[in-house]
Design an enzyme around this catalytic site. Structure first.
Site, short mmCIF file in Angstrom:
data_model
loop_
_atom_site.label_atom_id
_atom_site.label_comp_id
_atom_site.label_asym_id
_atom_site.label_seq_id
_atom_site.Cartn_x
_atom_site.Cartn_y
_atom_site.Cartn_z
N ASN A 79 0.82 -1.21 0.00
CA ASN A 79 0.00 0.00 0.00
C ASN A 79 0.86 1.27 0.00
O ASN A 79 1.69 1.47 0.87
CB ASN A 79 -0.92 -0.03 1.23
CG ASN A 79 -2.12 0.91 1.09
OD1 ASN A 79 -2.31 1.53 0.04
ND2 ASN A 79 -2.92 0.99 2.14
N ARG A 87 -12.42 -6.12 15.92
CA ARG A 87 -11.44 -5.08 16.28
C ARG A 87 -12.22 -3.79 16.47
O ARG A 87 -12.92 -3.33 15.55
CB ARG A 87 -10.41 -4.92 15.14
CG ARG A 87 -9.29 -4.00 15.51
CD ARG A 87 -8.39 -3.69 14.32
NE ARG A 87 -8.85 -2.48 13.64
CZ ARG A 87 -8.08 -1.75 12.84
NH1 ARG A 87 -6.83 -2.11 12.60
NH2 ARG A 87 -8.56 -0.68 12.24
N TYR A 103 -6.62 7.17 13.16
CA TYR A 103 -6.41 5.91 12.46
C TYR A 103 -7.63 4.99 12.63
O TYR A 103 -8.13 4.82 13.73
CB TYR A 103 -5.15 5.19 12.99
CG TYR A 103 -5.14 3.78 12.50
CD1 TYR A 103 -4.80 3.51 11.18
CD2 TYR A 103 -5.57 2.73 13.30
CE1 TYR A 103 -4.89 2.23 10.67
CE2 TYR A 103 -5.65 1.45 12.80
CZ TYR A 103 -5.31 1.21 11.49
OH TYR A 103 -5.41 -0.05 10.99
N ASP A 126 -6.20 -1.96 17.88
CA ASP A 126 -4.93 -1.65 17.20
C ASP A 126 -4.48 -0.24 17.58
O ASP A 126 -5.18 0.74 17.31
CB ASP A 126 -5.18 -1.73 15.68
CG ASP A 126 -3.91 -1.65 14.86
OD1 ASP A 126 -2.86 -1.29 15.41
OD2 ASP A 126 -3.98 -1.95 13.64
N HIS A 157 -1.64 1.03 16.47
CA HIS A 157 -0.91 1.49 15.29
C HIS A 157 0.42 2.17 15.63
O HIS A 157 0.72 3.25 15.11
CB HIS A 157 -1.81 2.39 14.42
CG HIS A 157 -1.76 2.03 12.97
ND1 HIS A 157 -1.16 2.82 12.04
CD2 HIS A 157 -2.22 0.95 12.30
CE1 HIS A 157 -1.26 2.26 10.84
NE2 HIS A 157 -1.89 1.11 10.97
N GLU A 198 -2.88 -4.67 19.66
CA GLU A 198 -1.99 -4.79 18.49
C GLU A 198 -1.11 -3.57 18.32
O GLU A 198 -1.54 -2.43 18.54
CB GLU A 198 -2.90 -4.96 17.26
CG GLU A 198 -2.19 -4.91 15.93
CD GLU A 198 -3.18 -5.00 14.77
OE1 GLU A 198 -4.33 -5.45 14.98
OE2 GLU A 198 -2.81 -4.59 13.67
N GLU A 250 2.58 -6.75 11.40
CA GLU A 250 2.08 -6.49 10.04
C GLU A 250 3.10 -5.74 9.19
O GLU A 250 3.02 -5.80 7.97
CB GLU A 250 0.74 -5.74 10.08
CG GLU A 250 0.83 -4.33 10.62
CD GLU A 250 -0.53 -3.65 10.69
OE1 GLU A 250 -1.51 -4.30 11.09
OE2 GLU A 250 -0.61 -2.46 10.33
N ARG A 264 1.71 -11.28 13.51
CA ARG A 264 0.77 -10.79 12.50
C ARG A 264 1.35 -10.65 11.10
O ARG A 264 0.76 -10.04 10.22
CB ARG A 264 0.22 -9.42 12.96
CG ARG A 264 -0.93 -9.65 13.88
CD ARG A 264 -1.69 -8.46 14.28
NE ARG A 264 -2.03 -7.49 13.25
CZ ARG A 264 -2.88 -7.70 12.26
NH1 ARG A 264 -3.48 -8.86 12.11
NH2 ARG A 264 -3.15 -6.73 11.40
N HIS A 315 -2.08 -10.49 9.03
CA HIS A 315 -2.58 -9.22 8.51
C HIS A 315 -3.41 -9.52 7.25
O HIS A 315 -2.95 -10.23 6.36
CB HIS A 315 -1.33 -8.40 8.13
CG HIS A 315 -1.58 -6.99 7.77
ND1 HIS A 315 -2.41 -6.16 8.48
CD2 HIS A 315 -1.04 -6.22 6.79
CE1 HIS A 315 -2.40 -4.96 7.95
NE2 HIS A 315 -1.58 -4.96 6.92
N GLU A 351 -7.43 -11.87 10.04
CA GLU A 351 -8.08 -10.57 9.82
C GLU A 351 -8.87 -10.61 8.50
O GLU A 351 -8.40 -11.13 7.50
CB GLU A 351 -7.04 -9.45 9.75
CG GLU A 351 -7.67 -8.06 9.62
CD GLU A 351 -6.62 -6.94 9.61
OE1 GLU A 351 -5.45 -7.22 9.34
OE2 GLU A 351 -7.01 -5.79 9.87
N TRP A 398 2.77 7.03 12.20
CA TRP A 398 1.37 6.95 11.75
C TRP A 398 0.79 5.57 12.07
O TRP A 398 1.35 4.58 12.01
CB TRP A 398 1.22 7.19 10.24
CG TRP A 398 -0.23 7.00 9.85
CD1 TRP A 398 -1.27 7.83 10.15
CD2 TRP A 398 -0.78 5.87 9.15
NE1 TRP A 398 -2.44 7.29 9.69
CE2 TRP A 398 -2.17 6.09 9.08
CE3 TRP A 398 -0.25 4.70 8.62
CZ2 TRP A 398 -3.05 5.19 8.48
CZ3 TRP A 398 -1.11 3.80 8.02
CH2 TRP A 398 -2.51 4.05 7.94
O1 KDG Z 1 -1.87 -0.10 4.57
C1 KDG Z 1 -1.84 0.02 5.95
C2 KDG Z 1 -2.88 -0.90 6.54
O2 KDG Z 1 -2.69 -2.19 6.05
C3 KDG Z 1 -2.87 -0.92 8.04
O3 KDG Z 1 -3.05 0.38 8.52
C4 KDG Z 1 -4.01 -1.80 8.51
O4 KDG Z 1 -3.15 -1.77 10.74
C5 KDG Z 1 -3.85 -2.29 9.90
C6 KDG Z 1 -4.61 -3.50 10.26
O5 KDG Z 1 -4.39 -3.95 11.38
O6 KDG Z 1 -5.37 -3.98 9.45
MG MG Z 2 -2.76 -3.15 12.37
#
Ligand code: KDG
Ligand code: MG
Length: 403
Positions: free
Chosen positions: A37, A147, A159, A211, A213, A237, A263, A284, A313, A340, A403
């Site tokens: 991505n 989630r 996010y 999550d 993040h 997560e 991930e 993950r 992921h 997921e 991020w």
């Molecule tokens: O492209 C970034 C996403 O895959 C991510 O932000 C998704 O954290 C994510 C998740 O747990 O699905």
């Molecule tokens: Mg994630």
């Protein structure tokens, strides 16, 4: 059998996807997901220019040697672009092997360890009340694991939350990444109330995940993990920036909330300390970004020895081909934990024919030979790639943050 041709298909049915199609002299083809991505064309070019020439004339059955050839042949090793490209080729080769032998891939990598796979999806809202509504809708759709993410008062964009209440897509089309603002204090002060409400409304029978993040430090994670202990999360997560595996040692001393990470990892070397020191509960990494089924099976085996389970992921920014590979992987290994599953928009479903069944919060793997996911190459042409970036994040004083 010999590989005679391979091509990269870049399309955008609802969002950007990169796919490799590897063709053999026997007319069988295999598909692999090469989507990273926000950096899609880097992987596409890398495949076309450097990896595809190396696999022409090779026997697609030689997955172990081909994987090592591509991994060691780079010399520089690792890295998301490199490992996603190798992962896509490996995935496509396993698809070919399954099709050539007339069996689903899971039968080639261990057989059936379970007949259904627990999946989790996302529920999110701008505030606690809206999130509660979304969780309720998700439970009514049959999901057993959810989630839960919520907007935080005082943080404008966050996010995981789509402002229009629709599906969340972080990658934004344009010339530069979008900018978001973050406050750890506002988040930490708010989040326990969210899970308190969710448990109060829905009881203990539903699995809850969250999550963070990568936005916390170890000590902040310790605080969050402790404050969420009464609500018995399935996992918490990506709390810390995961480059530093030592981060987890401090967290682990302070909380019994189960931890998931991985991930953004792409090799065993990103997580071997976490696994062998039993600092996490779920790994993950996913098949596409983890270099394919060949290394992921080894990672799962190592994780199994230390009581760590998988939770691949599987967001909608990876194609259904990756999800298909995850389902074969999850069916075959002993230490599967959860998968997921965000679902896909209609355009994605129009292009990718996903043959696996989903019912009451679980996947049932397809018996179709190969990975059980096909692609309509003509329909894909309708949807042209447009560059999109993942956002960046700043603290309220302007400091660039995770991020
Ligand atoms: O492209 C970034 C996403 O895959 C991510 O932000 C998704 O954290 C994510 C998740 O747990 O699905
Ligand atoms: Mg994630």
């Amino acid at each position: 059998m010999k590989i005679v041709n391979a091509k990269v298909i870049v399309c955008s049915p609802g969002r950007n996807f990169v796919t490799i199609k590897i063709e053999t002299d026997e007319g069988i083809y295999g598909l692999g997901d090469a989507t990273l991505n926000g950096r899609e064309l880097a992987v596409a070019t890398y495949l076309e220019e450097y990896l595809i020439p190396c696999v022409i004339d090779r026997d697609p059955f030689d997955t172990e040697d081909i994987w090592n050839y591509l991994y060691r042949g780079v010399y520089w090793r690792r890295g998301a672009v490199n490992m996603t490209a190798i992962g896509a080729i490996d995935m496509a080769l396993w698809d070919i092997k399954g099709k050539a032998l007339g069996v689903p891939v899971y039968k080639l990598i261990g057989g059936k360890s379970r007949h259904k796979l627990l999946a989790y999806t996302h529920a999110q809202g701008m505030d606690i009340d809206e999130t509660i509504e979304k969780v309720s809708e998700t439970i009514n759709k049959g999901f057993k694991a959810i989630r839960v993410q919520s907007g935080v008062p005082g943080i404008e964009k966050i996010y995981g939350i789509a402002k229009d209440g629709g599906a969340y897509e972080p990658a934004i089309k344009g010339n530069k990444p979008d900018e978001e603002l973050w406050s750890t204090e506002k988040y930490l002060n708010y989040l326990p109330d969210l899970f308190k409400r969710v448990r109060k409304e829905f009881g203990e029978d539903i699995h809850l995940l969250h999550d963070a993040h990568h936005r916390l430090t170890s000590i902040e994670t310790a605080r969050l993990g402790k404050s969420l202990e009464p609500y018995h999360l399935f996992w918490l997560e990506d709390t810390v920036a995961a480059e530093n595996q030592q981060n987890f040692e401090l967290i682990r001393q302070h909380t019994t909330t189960p931890l998931a990470v991985g991930e953004i990892f792409n090799t065993i070397f990103d997580c071997q300390h976490l696994i062998t020191r039993q600092l996490i509960d779920y790994i993950r990494m996913t098949i596409a970004h983890g270099g394919g089924l060949t290394p992921m099976l080894k990672i799962a085996n190592l994780a199994g020895l230390y009581g760590v389970r998988t939770g691949c992921h599987g967001p909608s920014d990876l194609s259904p081909i990756n999800l298909g590979a995850c389902l074969h992987f999850g069916t075959a290994i002993n230490n599967f934990g959860i998968q997921e599953y965000m679902g896909y928009v209609p355009e994605t479903k129009e292009v990718f024919d996903f043959k696996h069944q989903f019912d009451e919060g679980h996947f049932y793997p397809s018996e179709e030979p190969g990975l059980g996911v096909d692609m309509d190459f003509d329909k894909a042409k309708k949807y042209r790639y447009e560059r999109a970036f993942l956002p960046i994040n700043r603290l309220e004083d302007g400091t660039l943050y995770h991020w």
